[in-house]
Design an enzyme around this catalytic site. Structure first.
Site, short mmCIF file in Angstrom:
data_model
loop_
_atom_site.label_atom_id
_atom_site.label_comp_id
_atom_site.label_asym_id
_atom_site.label_seq_id
_atom_site.Cartn_x
_atom_site.Cartn_y
_atom_site.Cartn_z
N HIS A 163 -5.22 -12.74 8.56
CA HIS A 163 -4.56 -11.50 8.99
C HIS A 163 -4.90 -10.33 8.10
CE1 HIS A 163 -1.81 -13.24 12.08
NE2 HIS A 163 -2.21 -14.32 11.46
N ASP A 372 -5.80 -2.24 4.96
CA ASP A 372 -4.88 -3.01 5.81
C ASP A 372 -5.74 -3.84 6.77
OD1 ASP A 372 -2.44 -3.83 6.90
OD2 ASP A 372 -1.65 -1.78 7.00
P1 ADQ Z 1 1.98 -6.52 7.48
O1 ADQ Z 1 1.31 -6.18 6.18
O2 ADQ Z 1 3.37 -6.94 7.38
O3 ADQ Z 1 1.13 -7.61 8.30
P2 ADQ Z 1 1.96 -4.68 9.87
O4 ADQ Z 1 0.79 -5.06 10.69
O5 ADQ Z 1 2.20 -3.23 9.85
O6 ADQ Z 1 1.83 -5.14 8.36
O7 ADQ Z 1 3.23 -5.42 10.44
C1 ADQ Z 1 4.50 -5.08 10.01
C2 ADQ Z 1 5.53 -5.50 11.05
O8 ADQ Z 1 6.81 -5.42 10.47
C3 ADQ Z 1 5.51 -4.60 12.27
O9 ADQ Z 1 5.71 -5.37 13.43
C4 ADQ Z 1 6.69 -3.66 12.04
O10 ADQ Z 1 7.35 -3.26 13.22
C5 ADQ Z 1 7.61 -4.50 11.20
N1 ADQ Z 1 8.35 -3.63 10.25
C6 ADQ Z 1 7.82 -2.84 9.30
N2 ADQ Z 1 8.79 -2.17 8.64
C7 ADQ Z 1 9.95 -2.54 9.19
C8 ADQ Z 1 11.32 -2.22 8.96
N3 ADQ Z 1 11.71 -1.35 8.01
N4 ADQ Z 1 12.24 -2.82 9.75
C9 ADQ Z 1 11.86 -3.71 10.70
N5 ADQ Z 1 10.60 -4.04 10.96
C10 ADQ Z 1 9.66 -3.48 10.22
C11 ADQ Z 1 -0.05 -8.38 8.06
C12 ADQ Z 1 -1.31 -7.57 7.70
C13 ADQ Z 1 -1.57 -6.51 8.76
C14 ADQ Z 1 -1.69 -7.16 10.14
C15 ADQ Z 1 -0.52 -8.10 10.39
C16 ADQ Z 1 -0.71 -8.92 11.66
O11 ADQ Z 1 -1.17 -6.98 6.42
O12 ADQ Z 1 -2.75 -5.77 8.46
O13 ADQ Z 1 -1.70 -6.17 11.14
O14 ADQ Z 1 -0.33 -9.02 9.32
O15 ADQ Z 1 -1.94 -9.58 11.63
#
Ligand code: ADQ
Length: 465
Positions: A163, A372
């Protein structure tokens, strides 16, 4: 549990959290987070088993059924959590794989724990899976599992998805255990990555350090097997988010939120796990300067930033939290009116409907990671827009930038450039910004999480290279 599963997901964490009621009753609820958000719909539709840690150290939990699939907890001791999870996974691999934006630490005892825990995951899966089953291993915490599992169960079809980014040679080479990691991964029949550059990095490194022949997107192993590597950009449940954002409850919540925020002329939004890869320091600095220079009027503009608490026992993350508190406090103490502050910062996680409400009301979404793998927040914002309004500012260092070409793209290291692009996103003509949003919406509607899973699993089931 009934018969042996033919589809098994193996991930560091289970997709459930324990909820203890006041009377002591224990229930399991689906937990939030990138990986879970991505895979839950797939698990539910395919049936099968999910192998992972349940989140509490020094405790054994028996397997159980949840939402139509089997949940198989893997125990971790407190020391293993420290060395395998907080140590090797989050203080060695995480910074190393994200361009070393924080300094990776290398400790031999962390590596030993990583190996031990990976073996436990492999053994649990080997005992569980049906003859010829498909096993899908997830992410950087479990890179040794494919090889270990293959040694135990050569009959299985093994896929692996990373990921996060896969770094280029110059960075990956720092890792003292680079060969072992590459050997671990090449145990899979198919390695999925977020972007094609990551797949190339992996293939090049497999040739360099393992000496295997690499041809047409696959590593050819001496035993005649192949390990293919290919990009499968992860997506979201686009319709699910759109429906949620359009529901009367979320519309009402969004209205109430705007009341609370004092109906600013312009609302900018940031949504991240509190992680140093997400570029929060740079984002706040850019916005602070825009307020200071009067390009953004602190009495009329609000920047809402929500940051989910994350990895709070790791020193870098504690320091980041303090830094962000300080930066927000400093900007607000300088530019707040008596009734209102330009930055509203909440260090908390929120339920999905609240996220949808925020996306609905944000005029400009600011997604500026330093690196990311993908970034789902950018896609969720687009999916939740009720019409073609709204603007997405997106770092070119997020995997999502490869697909969301019409976003207002920025280099988060270039503060002046980032300020200019934020201002452009905030002030562009409605027709220009609608054109961009329309294109983004087409992209996000045409690439969904089920298509992502189908593409990966279809290729995994298909012929070898
Ligand atoms: P993350 O680094 O966690 O994931 P991201 O892809 O942005 O990053 O996913 C975060 C998730 O958490 C999103 O679904 C978002 O809605 C949720 N989220 C964030 N802040 C929140 C909050 N304050 N309250 C509730 N929900 C919140 C890792 C990798 C990414 C990749 C994903 C999936 O780092 O690059 O996109 O896995 O593969």
């Amino acid at each position: 549990m009934s018969e042996k599963p033919h589809f098994v997901v193996v991930a560091n964490r289970l997709p459930v959290d324990r909820i203890v009621a006041e009377n002591g009753d224990v229930a399991w609820g689906t937990s939030p987070g990138g990986l879970v958000t991505a895979l839950e719909p797939v698990m539910r539709s395919q049936g099968g088993a999910w192998v992972g840690w349940h989140g509490a150290p020094d405790e054994e939990v028996a397997p159980f059924e949840h939402d139509g699939y089997d949940v198989v907890p893997v125990p971790l001791s407190a020391l293993e959590v420290e060395e395998y999870y907080e140590g090797f996974s989050n203080s060695t691999l995480w910074p190393l794989y994200h361009d070393t934006v924080a300094f990776p630490e290398f400790h031999r005892e962390w590596w030993d724990a990583y190996r031990t825990v990976n073996r436990r995951f492999a053994e649990t899966t080997a005992e569980l899976a049906a003859e010829g089953a498909t096993v899908w291993v997830q992410d950087y915490q479990l890179q040794l599992v494919p090889k270990m599992l293959r040694e135990l169960r050569p009959d299985l079809r093994i896929g692996f998805f990373l990921h996060i980014p896969f770094p280029p040679t110059e960075i990956f080479s720092q890792l003292p255990w680079r060969r072992e990691i590459l050997e671990g991964l090449t145990g899979a029949d198919l390695v999925g990555l977020q972007v094609s550059g990551a797949a190339s990095n992996f293939l090049r490194l497999a040739r360099t350090y393992l000496g295997h022949r690499v041809e047409k997107g696959a590593v050819h192993l001496p035993d005649g097997r192949t390990c293919r590597a290919h990009a499968y950009p992860i997506a979201i449940d686009t319709q699910g988010f759109a429906d949620l954002a359009a529901s009367p409850e979320v519309i009402a919540e969004a209205e109430a939120m705007l009341d609370d925020l004092g109906h600013p002329d312009l609302l900018l939004l940031g949504v991240d796990r509190l992680d140093y890869t997400k570029g929060l320091r740079q984002r706040l600095q850019a916005l602070g300067e825009l307020f200071a220079e009067g390009q953004l009027d602190p009495s009329k503009v609000v920047f809402l930033q929500v940051a989910t608490p994350s990895r709070e026992r790791v020193e870098e993350y504690r320091k980041l939290r303090d830094d962000i508190d300080l930066l927000v406090g400093r900007i607000n103490s300088e530019f707040s009116g008596l009734r209102r502050s330009p930055i509203v910062y909440r260090h908390a996680g929120f339920p999905r409907h609240t996220m949808a409400a925020m996306y609905r009301i944000a005029d400009v979404m600011v997604v500026t990671p330093l690196r990311d793998g993908m970034n789902l927040v950018a896609k969720e914002y687009v999916a939740c827009r009720p019409d073609d309004t709204g603007a997405l500012v997106l770092s070119e260092f997020a995997g999502a930038a490869k697909e969301l070409r019409q976003a207002y793209q920025v280099n988060p290291y270039d503060l002046n450039g980032m300020k200019d692009v934020i201002m452009q996103a905030a002030t562009d003509s409605p027709s220009a910004s609608r054109r961009r949003m329309r294109s983004l919406k087409r992209q996000v509607a045409g690439h969904t999480i089920d298509m992502w899973a189908d593409a990966f699993l279809g290729d995994l089931a298909g012929p070898d290279a």
